[in-house]
Design a protein around this motif. Structure first.
Motif, mmCIF file in Angstrom:
data_model
loop_
_atom_site.group_PDB
_atom_site.id
_atom_site.type_symbol
_atom_site.label_atom_id
_atom_site.label_comp_id
_atom_site.label_asym_id
_atom_site.label_seq_id
_atom_site.Cartn_x
_atom_site.Cartn_y
_atom_site.Cartn_z
ATOM 1 N N ARG A 96 0.837 -1.196 0.000
ATOM 2 C CA ARG A 96 0.000 0.000 0.000
ATOM 3 C C ARG A 96 0.876 1.252 0.000
ATOM 4 N N ASN A 97 0.405 2.264 -0.683
ATOM 5 C CA ASN A 97 1.148 3.502 -0.780
ATOM 6 C C ASN A 97 1.067 4.260 0.543
ATOM 7 N N PRO A 98 2.164 4.381 1.288
ATOM 8 C CA PRO A 98 2.101 5.046 2.589
ATOM 9 C C PRO A 98 1.800 6.534 2.492
ATOM 10 N N ALA A 99 1.930 7.115 1.296
ATOM 11 C CA ALA A 99 1.636 8.537 1.125
ATOM 12 C C ALA A 99 0.142 8.811 1.005
ATOM 13 N N MET A 100 -0.648 7.775 0.772
ATOM 14 C CA MET A 100 -2.095 7.947 0.620
ATOM 15 C C MET A 100 -2.750 7.905 1.987
ATOM 16 N N SER A 101 -3.521 8.943 2.322
ATOM 17 C CA SER A 101 -4.082 9.080 3.673
ATOM 18 C C SER A 101 -5.035 7.946 4.028
ATOM 19 N N GLU A 102 -5.749 7.382 3.041
ATOM 20 C CA GLU A 102 -6.690 6.310 3.363
ATOM 21 C C GLU A 102 -5.991 5.057 3.875
ATOM 22 N N ASN A 103 -4.720 4.908 3.519
ATOM 23 C CA ASN A 103 -3.990 3.724 3.960
ATOM 24 C C ASN A 103 -3.548 3.819 5.418
ATOM 25 N N GLN A 104 -3.790 4.966 6.041
ATOM 26 C CA GLN A 104 -3.571 5.095 7.478
ATOM 27 C C GLN A 104 -4.867 4.827 8.251
ATOM 28 N N CYS A 105 -5.960 4.655 7.531
ATOM 29 C CA CYS A 105 -7.278 4.480 8.156
ATOM 30 C C CYS A 105 -7.846 3.084 7.934
ATOM 31 N N ASN A 106 -7.025 2.172 7.442
ATOM 32 C CA ASN A 106 -7.517 0.818 7.211
ATOM 33 C C ASN A 106 -6.402 -0.175 7.492
ATOM 34 N N PHE A 107 -6.743 -1.445 7.383
ATOM 35 C CA PHE A 107 -5.741 -2.498 7.565
ATOM 36 C C PHE A 107 -6.016 -3.603 6.560
ATOM 37 N N PRO A 108 -5.003 -4.043 5.815
ATOM 38 C CA PRO A 108 -5.228 -5.062 4.776
ATOM 39 C C PRO A 108 -5.586 -6.422 5.384
ATOM 40 N N SER A 109 -6.758 -6.904 5.056
ATOM 41 C CA SER A 109 -7.185 -8.210 5.581
ATOM 42 C C SER A 109 -6.275 -9.327 5.093
ATOM 43 N N LYS A 110 -5.625 -9.115 3.946
ATOM 44 C CA LYS A 110 -4.738 -10.140 3.398
ATOM 45 C C LYS A 110 -3.566 -10.434 4.334
ATOM 46 N N ILE A 111 -3.172 -9.452 5.152
ATOM 47 C CA ILE A 111 -2.038 -9.665 6.056
ATOM 48 C C ILE A 111 -2.389 -10.712 7.103
ATOM 49 N N ILE A 112 -3.520 -10.546 7.773
ATOM 50 C CA ILE A 112 -3.934 -11.517 8.790
ATOM 51 C C ILE A 112 -4.138 -12.880 8.152
ATOM 52 N N GLU A 113 -4.754 -12.895 6.971
ATOM 53 C CA GLU A 113 -4.995 -14.164 6.279
ATOM 54 C C GLU A 113 -3.680 -14.856 5.948
ATOM 55 N N ALA A 114 -2.710 -14.097 5.444
ATOM 56 C CA ALA A 114 -1.420 -14.688 5.096
ATOM 57 C C ALA A 114 -0.696 -15.210 6.324
ATOM 58 N N LEU A 115 -0.730 -14.453 7.412
ATOM 59 C CA LEU A 115 -0.095 -14.904 8.650
ATOM 60 C C LEU A 115 -0.770 -16.170 9.175
ATOM 61 N N LEU A 116 -2.085 -16.218 9.059
ATOM 62 C CA LEU A 116 -2.826 -17.402 9.496
ATOM 63 C C LEU A 116 -2.452 -18.620 8.660
ATOM 64 N N HIS A 117 -2.042 -18.369 7.418
ATOM 65 C CA HIS A 117 -1.629 -19.461 6.526
ATOM 66 C C HIS A 117 -0.112 -19.611 6.496
ATOM 67 N N ASN A 118 0.538 -19.063 7.515
ATOM 68 C CA ASN A 118 1.977 -19.272 7.761
ATOM 69 C C ASN A 118 2.890 -18.638 6.735
ATOM 70 N N ARG A 119 2.365 -17.725 5.887
ATOM 71 C CA ARG A 119 3.214 -17.058 4.900
ATOM 72 C C ARG A 119 4.018 -15.931 5.565
ATOM 73 N N ILE A 120 5.054 -15.480 4.877
ATOM 74 C CA ILE A 120 5.864 -14.356 5.333
ATOM 75 C C ILE A 120 5.311 -13.072 4.706
ATOM 76 N N VAL A 121 5.002 -12.089 5.540
ATOM 77 C CA VAL A 121 4.406 -10.841 5.071
ATOM 78 C C VAL A 121 5.496 -9.804 4.816
ATOM 79 N N VAL A 122 5.393 -9.149 3.660
ATOM 80 C CA VAL A 122 6.290 -8.045 3.293
ATOM 81 C C VAL A 122 5.415 -6.809 3.085
ATOM 82 N N SER A 123 5.618 -5.774 3.896
ATOM 83 C CA SER A 123 4.726 -4.615 3.900
ATOM 84 C C SER A 123 5.489 -3.312 3.695
#
Length: 354
Positions: free
Chosen positions: A257-284
Protein backbone atom coordinates in the motif's frame (compact mmCIF):
# COMPACT_ATOMS: atom_id res chain seq x y z
CA UNK A 1 -30.32 -7.66 24.80
CA UNK A 2 -30.29 -8.78 21.18
CA UNK A 3 -27.07 -8.27 19.24
CA UNK A 4 -27.68 -7.52 15.55
CA UNK A 5 -25.18 -7.32 12.70
CA UNK A 6 -25.90 -5.11 9.68
CA UNK A 7 -23.46 -6.03 6.94
CA UNK A 8 -23.17 -6.45 3.16
CA UNK A 9 -22.86 -10.09 2.10
CA UNK A 10 -24.29 -12.70 -0.22
CA UNK A 11 -23.98 -16.49 0.10
CA UNK A 12 -20.38 -17.55 -0.46
CA UNK A 13 -21.14 -19.24 -3.77
CA UNK A 14 -22.57 -15.97 -5.14
CA UNK A 15 -19.78 -13.56 -4.12
CA UNK A 16 -18.09 -13.48 -7.52
CA UNK A 17 -21.41 -13.49 -9.38
CA UNK A 18 -22.45 -10.22 -7.75
CA UNK A 19 -18.90 -8.78 -7.77
CA UNK A 20 -18.60 -8.36 -4.01
CA UNK A 21 -15.26 -8.32 -2.23
CA UNK A 22 -14.22 -11.82 -1.17
CA UNK A 23 -12.12 -10.40 1.67
CA UNK A 24 -14.98 -8.25 2.96
CA UNK A 25 -17.46 -11.13 2.85
CA UNK A 26 -15.01 -13.49 4.53
CA UNK A 27 -14.51 -10.97 7.33
CA UNK A 28 -18.25 -10.83 7.98
CA UNK A 29 -18.63 -14.58 7.76
CA UNK A 30 -15.83 -15.09 10.31
CA UNK A 31 -17.86 -13.05 12.80
CA UNK A 32 -21.21 -14.60 11.86
CA UNK A 33 -19.97 -18.19 12.03
CA UNK A 34 -18.49 -17.41 15.45
CA UNK A 35 -22.08 -17.06 16.71
CA UNK A 36 -21.52 -13.47 17.85
CA UNK A 37 -24.95 -12.24 16.73
CA UNK A 38 -28.58 -13.10 17.36
CA UNK A 39 -29.63 -11.70 13.99
CA UNK A 40 -27.85 -10.74 10.78
CA UNK A 41 -29.15 -8.46 8.02
CA UNK A 42 -27.49 -7.76 4.67
CA UNK A 43 -27.83 -4.58 2.62
CA UNK A 44 -26.00 -4.90 -0.69
CA UNK A 45 -23.78 -2.29 -2.38
CA UNK A 46 -25.60 0.07 -4.72
CA UNK A 47 -24.03 -1.49 -7.83
CA UNK A 48 -26.10 -4.64 -7.17
CA UNK A 49 -29.42 -4.06 -8.90
CA UNK A 50 -32.11 -5.85 -10.82
CA UNK A 51 -33.51 -9.22 -9.80
CA UNK A 52 -31.41 -11.22 -7.36
CA UNK A 53 -31.44 -14.73 -5.99
CA UNK A 54 -33.15 -14.36 -2.58
CA UNK A 55 -31.37 -15.59 0.53
CA UNK A 56 -31.91 -15.49 4.27
CA UNK A 57 -31.43 -12.10 5.98
CA UNK A 58 -31.34 -10.14 2.70
CA UNK A 59 -32.90 -6.65 2.84
CA UNK A 60 -33.57 -5.77 -0.79
CA UNK A 61 -35.85 -3.05 -2.15
CA UNK A 62 -37.84 -3.30 -5.36
CA UNK A 63 -36.29 0.06 -6.24
CA UNK A 64 -33.19 -1.86 -7.31
CA UNK A 65 -35.16 -3.33 -10.19
CA UNK A 66 -35.95 0.15 -11.55
CA UNK A 67 -33.17 1.80 -13.56
CA UNK A 68 -34.31 5.27 -12.45
CA UNK A 69 -34.99 4.62 -8.77
CA UNK A 70 -32.28 2.12 -7.81
CA UNK A 71 -30.18 4.78 -6.06
CA UNK A 72 -33.02 5.25 -3.57
CA UNK A 73 -32.93 1.57 -2.60
CA UNK A 74 -30.68 1.97 0.49
CA UNK A 75 -33.11 4.54 1.94
CA UNK A 76 -36.06 2.15 1.52
CA UNK A 77 -33.98 -0.74 2.88
CA UNK A 78 -32.86 1.28 5.91
CA UNK A 79 -36.46 2.24 6.65
CA UNK A 80 -37.55 -1.39 6.39
CA UNK A 81 -34.75 -2.46 8.70
CA UNK A 82 -35.60 0.27 11.21
CA UNK A 83 -38.87 -1.52 11.99
CA UNK A 84 -37.13 -4.87 12.39
CA UNK A 85 -34.73 -3.70 15.12
CA UNK A 86 -36.24 -3.96 18.60
CA UNK A 87 -35.70 -1.36 21.29
CA UNK A 88 -32.71 -1.86 23.59
CA UNK A 89 -30.94 -3.99 20.99
CA UNK A 90 -27.22 -3.69 20.30
CA UNK A 91 -26.54 -3.10 16.61
CA UNK A 92 -23.11 -3.57 15.01
CA UNK A 93 -22.46 -2.09 11.56
CA UNK A 94 -19.89 -3.01 8.93
CA UNK A 95 -18.52 0.49 8.25
CA UNK A 96 -20.59 3.67 8.12
CA UNK A 97 -21.57 4.40 4.52
CA UNK A 98 -24.47 5.36 2.28
CA UNK A 99 -25.76 1.81 2.83
CA UNK A 100 -26.58 2.30 6.53
CA UNK A 101 -26.24 5.99 7.52
CA UNK A 102 -29.98 6.68 7.23
CA UNK A 103 -30.70 3.75 9.57
CA UNK A 104 -28.16 5.06 12.09
CA UNK A 105 -29.87 8.46 12.08
CA UNK A 106 -33.35 6.95 12.36
CA UNK A 107 -32.36 4.86 15.36
CA UNK A 108 -30.65 7.81 17.07
CA UNK A 109 -33.77 9.94 16.67
CA UNK A 110 -36.58 7.47 17.26
CA UNK A 111 -35.05 4.52 19.17
CA UNK A 112 -32.32 6.18 21.26
CA UNK A 113 -32.13 3.23 23.65
CA UNK A 114 -30.70 1.05 20.83
CA UNK A 115 -26.93 0.81 21.27
CA UNK A 116 -25.22 1.48 17.97
CA UNK A 117 -21.69 0.21 17.44
CA UNK A 118 -19.41 0.28 14.45
CA UNK A 119 -16.67 -1.90 13.02
CA UNK A 120 -14.44 0.65 11.27
CA UNK A 121 -12.75 -1.33 8.53
CA UNK A 122 -11.68 1.53 6.33
CA UNK A 123 -12.28 5.20 5.68
CA UNK A 124 -11.02 7.48 2.92
CA UNK A 125 -10.42 11.03 4.21
CA UNK A 126 -12.30 13.46 2.03
CA UNK A 127 -13.55 17.02 1.92
CA UNK A 128 -16.83 15.84 0.44
CA UNK A 129 -19.65 16.71 2.87
CA UNK A 130 -21.20 13.25 2.73
CA UNK A 131 -17.91 11.47 3.56
CA UNK A 132 -17.25 13.92 6.40
CA UNK A 133 -20.75 13.21 7.69
CA UNK A 134 -20.04 9.46 7.74
CA UNK A 135 -16.92 10.12 9.84
CA UNK A 136 -18.92 12.40 12.15
CA UNK A 137 -21.49 9.64 12.65
CA UNK A 138 -18.77 7.03 13.21
CA UNK A 139 -17.22 9.08 16.00
CA UNK A 140 -20.58 9.41 17.74
CA UNK A 141 -21.40 5.74 17.98
CA UNK A 142 -21.75 4.07 21.37
CA UNK A 143 -18.61 2.08 20.64
CA UNK A 144 -16.28 1.05 17.84
CA UNK A 145 -13.86 -1.69 16.92
CA UNK A 146 -11.38 -0.24 14.44
CA UNK A 147 -8.86 -2.08 12.32
CA UNK A 148 -6.37 0.79 12.24
CA UNK A 149 -5.20 3.61 14.47
CA UNK A 150 -5.86 7.09 13.09
CA UNK A 151 -6.33 10.45 14.82
CA UNK A 152 -9.49 10.80 12.74
CA UNK A 153 -11.17 8.11 14.87
CA UNK A 154 -12.10 9.77 18.18
CA UNK A 155 -14.70 7.48 19.80
CA UNK A 156 -13.41 6.85 23.35
CA UNK A 157 -15.17 3.50 23.77
CA UNK A 158 -13.02 1.75 21.20
CA UNK A 159 -10.38 -0.91 20.62
CA UNK A 160 -8.07 -1.67 17.69
CA UNK A 161 -8.20 -5.25 16.36
CA UNK A 162 -6.70 -5.57 12.88
CA UNK A 163 -8.55 -8.72 11.89
CA UNK A 164 -10.65 -11.67 12.96
CA UNK A 165 -9.75 -15.36 12.91
CA UNK A 166 -12.43 -18.07 13.10
CA UNK A 167 -12.47 -20.14 16.28
CA UNK A 168 -12.13 -23.44 14.44
CA UNK A 169 -9.58 -23.26 11.65
CA UNK A 170 -7.75 -26.16 10.09
CA UNK A 171 -3.98 -26.43 10.36
CA UNK A 172 -2.38 -24.73 7.36
CA UNK A 173 0.79 -25.87 5.58
CA UNK A 174 3.96 -24.52 7.15
CA UNK A 175 6.97 -23.12 5.36
CA UNK A 176 10.05 -25.29 5.77
CA UNK A 177 12.20 -23.94 2.95
CA UNK A 178 12.36 -20.45 1.49
CA UNK A 179 11.59 -19.87 -2.19
CA UNK A 180 11.81 -16.54 -4.00
CA UNK A 181 8.09 -16.56 -4.75
CA UNK A 182 5.83 -13.58 -4.02
CA UNK A 183 2.06 -13.00 -4.22
CA UNK A 184 0.10 -9.78 -4.56
CA UNK A 185 -3.66 -10.23 -4.41
CA UNK A 186 -6.98 -8.45 -4.10
CA UNK A 187 -7.63 -4.86 -5.13
CA UNK A 188 -4.86 -3.92 -7.56
CA UNK A 189 -5.43 -0.17 -7.81
CA UNK A 190 -2.24 1.87 -7.63
CA UNK A 191 -2.94 3.34 -4.18
CA UNK A 192 -3.70 -0.14 -2.81
CA UNK A 193 -1.14 -2.36 -4.56
CA UNK A 194 1.27 -0.03 -6.40
CA UNK A 195 1.10 -2.58 -9.21
CA UNK A 196 3.03 -0.54 -11.82
CA UNK A 197 5.95 -0.24 -9.38
CA UNK A 198 5.80 -3.98 -8.63
CA UNK A 199 5.75 -4.93 -12.29
CA UNK A 200 8.74 -2.73 -13.07
CA UNK A 201 10.65 -4.00 -10.01
CA UNK A 202 10.12 -7.70 -10.75
CA UNK A 203 10.89 -7.20 -14.44
CA UNK A 204 14.40 -6.32 -13.29
CA UNK A 205 14.63 -9.24 -10.82
CA UNK A 206 14.17 -12.35 -12.98
CA UNK A 207 15.33 -14.66 -10.19
CA UNK A 208 12.21 -13.75 -8.19
CA UNK A 209 8.71 -14.86 -9.17
CA UNK A 210 5.65 -12.60 -8.81
CA UNK A 211 2.15 -14.12 -8.77
CA UNK A 212 -0.85 -11.80 -9.16
CA UNK A 213 -4.52 -12.50 -8.47
CA UNK A 214 -7.42 -10.08 -8.61
CA UNK A 215 -8.88 -7.59 -11.05
CA UNK A 216 -6.20 -5.44 -12.66
CA UNK A 217 -7.23 -1.86 -13.54
CA UNK A 218 -4.77 -1.66 -16.48
CA UNK A 219 -4.77 -4.93 -18.39
CA UNK A 220 -2.72 -3.47 -21.23
CA UNK A 221 0.14 -2.69 -18.88
CA UNK A 222 -0.15 -6.04 -17.12
CA UNK A 223 -0.18 -8.04 -20.36
CA UNK A 224 2.90 -6.22 -21.58
CA UNK A 225 4.88 -7.26 -18.52
CA UNK A 226 3.56 -10.84 -18.38
CA UNK A 227 4.39 -11.37 -22.07
CA UNK A 228 7.91 -10.01 -21.66
CA UNK A 229 8.75 -11.48 -18.23
CA UNK A 230 8.43 -15.20 -17.50
CA UNK A 231 8.71 -14.50 -13.76
CA UNK A 232 5.48 -12.43 -13.64
CA UNK A 233 2.35 -14.61 -13.64
CA UNK A 234 -1.20 -13.22 -13.66
CA UNK A 235 -3.90 -15.67 -12.56
CA UNK A 236 -6.86 -13.30 -12.93
CA UNK A 237 -9.86 -13.18 -10.64
CA UNK A 238 -10.02 -16.62 -9.03
CA UNK A 239 -12.30 -18.53 -6.67
CA UNK A 240 -11.21 -18.55 -3.04
CA UNK A 241 -10.04 -22.17 -3.05
CA UNK A 242 -7.81 -21.46 -6.04
CA UNK A 243 -6.46 -18.35 -4.32
CA UNK A 244 -5.48 -20.45 -1.28
CA UNK A 245 -3.71 -22.94 -3.54
CA UNK A 246 -1.67 -20.12 -5.06
CA UNK A 247 -1.02 -18.64 -1.61
CA UNK A 248 0.29 -21.96 -0.32
CA UNK A 249 2.58 -22.26 -3.34
CA UNK A 250 4.30 -18.96 -2.52
CA UNK A 251 6.56 -17.96 0.38
CA UNK A 252 5.92 -14.21 0.62
CA UNK A 253 2.70 -12.20 0.66
CA UNK A 254 3.17 -8.61 -0.54
CA UNK A 255 1.20 -5.77 1.02
CA UNK A 256 2.36 -2.78 -0.99
CA UNK A 257 0.00 0.00 0.00
CA UNK A 258 1.15 3.50 -0.78
CA UNK A 259 2.10 5.05 2.59
CA UNK A 260 1.64 8.54 1.12
CA UNK A 261 -2.09 7.95 0.62
CA UNK A 262 -4.08 9.08 3.67
CA UNK A 263 -6.69 6.31 3.36
CA UNK A 264 -3.99 3.72 3.96
CA UNK A 265 -3.57 5.09 7.48
CA UNK A 266 -7.28 4.48 8.16
CA UNK A 267 -7.52 0.82 7.21
CA UNK A 268 -5.74 -2.50 7.56
CA UNK A 269 -5.23 -5.06 4.78
CA UNK A 270 -7.19 -8.21 5.58
CA UNK A 271 -4.74 -10.14 3.40
CA UNK A 272 -2.04 -9.66 6.06
CA UNK A 273 -3.93 -11.52 8.79
CA UNK A 274 -5.00 -14.16 6.28
CA UNK A 275 -1.42 -14.69 5.10
CA UNK A 276 -0.10 -14.90 8.65
CA UNK A 277 -2.83 -17.40 9.50
CA UNK A 278 -1.63 -19.46 6.53
CA UNK A 279 1.98 -19.27 7.76
CA UNK A 280 3.21 -17.06 4.90
CA UNK A 281 5.86 -14.36 5.33
CA UNK A 282 4.41 -10.84 5.07
CA UNK A 283 6.29 -8.05 3.29
CA UNK A 284 4.73 -4.61 3.90
CA UNK A 285 5.42 -1.05 2.81
CA UNK A 286 3.65 0.29 5.94
CA UNK A 287 4.48 -0.15 9.62
CA UNK A 288 1.47 -1.30 11.66
CA UNK A 289 1.44 -0.68 15.41
CA UNK A 290 -1.39 -3.17 15.83
CA UNK A 291 0.94 -5.98 14.73
CA UNK A 292 3.42 -5.41 17.56
CA UNK A 293 4.75 -8.79 18.65
CA UNK A 294 4.19 -10.34 15.22
CA UNK A 295 7.14 -10.66 12.83
CA UNK A 296 6.84 -9.17 9.36
CA UNK A 297 9.25 -7.52 6.95
CA UNK A 298 9.07 -3.82 6.10
CA UNK A 299 10.23 -2.48 2.74
CA UNK A 300 10.37 0.90 1.02
CA UNK A 301 7.70 2.07 -1.42
CA UNK A 302 10.24 3.67 -3.77
CA UNK A 303 11.12 1.54 -6.80
CA UNK A 304 14.90 1.45 -6.39
CA UNK A 305 14.82 1.06 -2.62
CA UNK A 306 12.10 -1.58 -2.92
CA UNK A 307 14.32 -3.63 -5.23
CA UNK A 308 17.24 -3.28 -2.83
CA UNK A 309 15.06 -4.33 0.11
CA UNK A 310 13.75 -7.43 -1.68
CA UNK A 311 17.26 -8.40 -2.75
CA UNK A 312 18.39 -8.07 0.85
CA UNK A 313 15.45 -10.20 2.08
CA UNK A 314 16.09 -13.02 -0.38
CA UNK A 315 19.77 -13.08 0.62
CA UNK A 316 19.00 -13.44 4.33
CA UNK A 317 19.91 -16.80 5.91
CA UNK A 318 17.04 -19.25 5.71
CA UNK A 319 16.99 -19.76 9.50
CA UNK A 320 16.58 -16.01 9.96
CA UNK A 321 13.76 -15.76 7.42
CA UNK A 322 11.87 -18.64 9.00
CA UNK A 323 11.40 -16.46 12.09
CA UNK A 324 8.91 -14.48 9.96
CA UNK A 325 7.02 -17.61 8.89
CA UNK A 326 4.66 -20.05 10.63
CA UNK A 327 3.03 -17.58 13.03
CA UNK A 328 -0.51 -18.95 12.76
CA UNK A 329 -0.77 -19.90 16.45
CA UNK A 330 0.23 -16.40 17.57
CA UNK A 331 -2.26 -14.73 15.21
CA UNK A 332 -5.04 -17.14 16.16
CA UNK A 333 -4.53 -16.45 19.86
CA UNK A 334 -4.57 -12.68 19.46
CA UNK A 335 -7.42 -12.19 16.99
CA UNK A 336 -9.77 -15.19 17.17
CA UNK A 337 -13.54 -14.79 17.39
CA UNK A 338 -13.49 -15.29 21.16
CA UNK A 339 -11.33 -12.17 21.55
CA UNK A 340 -13.81 -10.20 19.46
CA UNK A 341 -16.70 -11.48 21.58
CA UNK A 342 -14.95 -10.35 24.77
CA UNK A 343 -14.32 -6.88 23.36
CA UNK A 344 -17.89 -6.55 22.08
CA UNK A 345 -19.17 -7.32 25.56
CA UNK A 346 -16.79 -4.77 27.10
CA UNK A 347 -17.83 -2.09 24.61
CA UNK A 348 -21.54 -2.81 25.10
CA UNK A 349 -21.11 -2.56 28.89
CA UNK A 350 -18.94 0.57 28.79
CA UNK A 351 -21.47 2.99 30.28
CA UNK A 352 -22.14 0.63 33.20
CA UNK A 353 -18.46 0.78 34.20
CA UNK A 354 -18.08 4.56 34.22
Amino acid sequence: MQRIFVTHIVPKNLILKYHLSIAACNFSYNLIEGNLFDRVYSILPTFVKGEIEPFENLVYSKFRENRFLFRLAPIAENLSLFYKIPRKASVWYYNCTILNAFLIVLLKLFKPNVRQNLIVLDYTPSRKPLERFFLWLANRMNGTIRLANSPLFTCRNSVCLPGVVPLNVTEQPKITTIAKTFLISGVLEDNIAMLPMLLEAFSKMPDMQLHITGKAPDMVLLKRYTQQCNNIIYHGLVEYDEYLRILHDTTFLLSTRNPAMSENQCNFPSKIIEALLHNRIVVSTIHYEQLEGIHYLEVAADLDKFRMDLSHITQMPEAELLIYANQADNVRQRFHVGVWKEWMQKIEGYEKRI
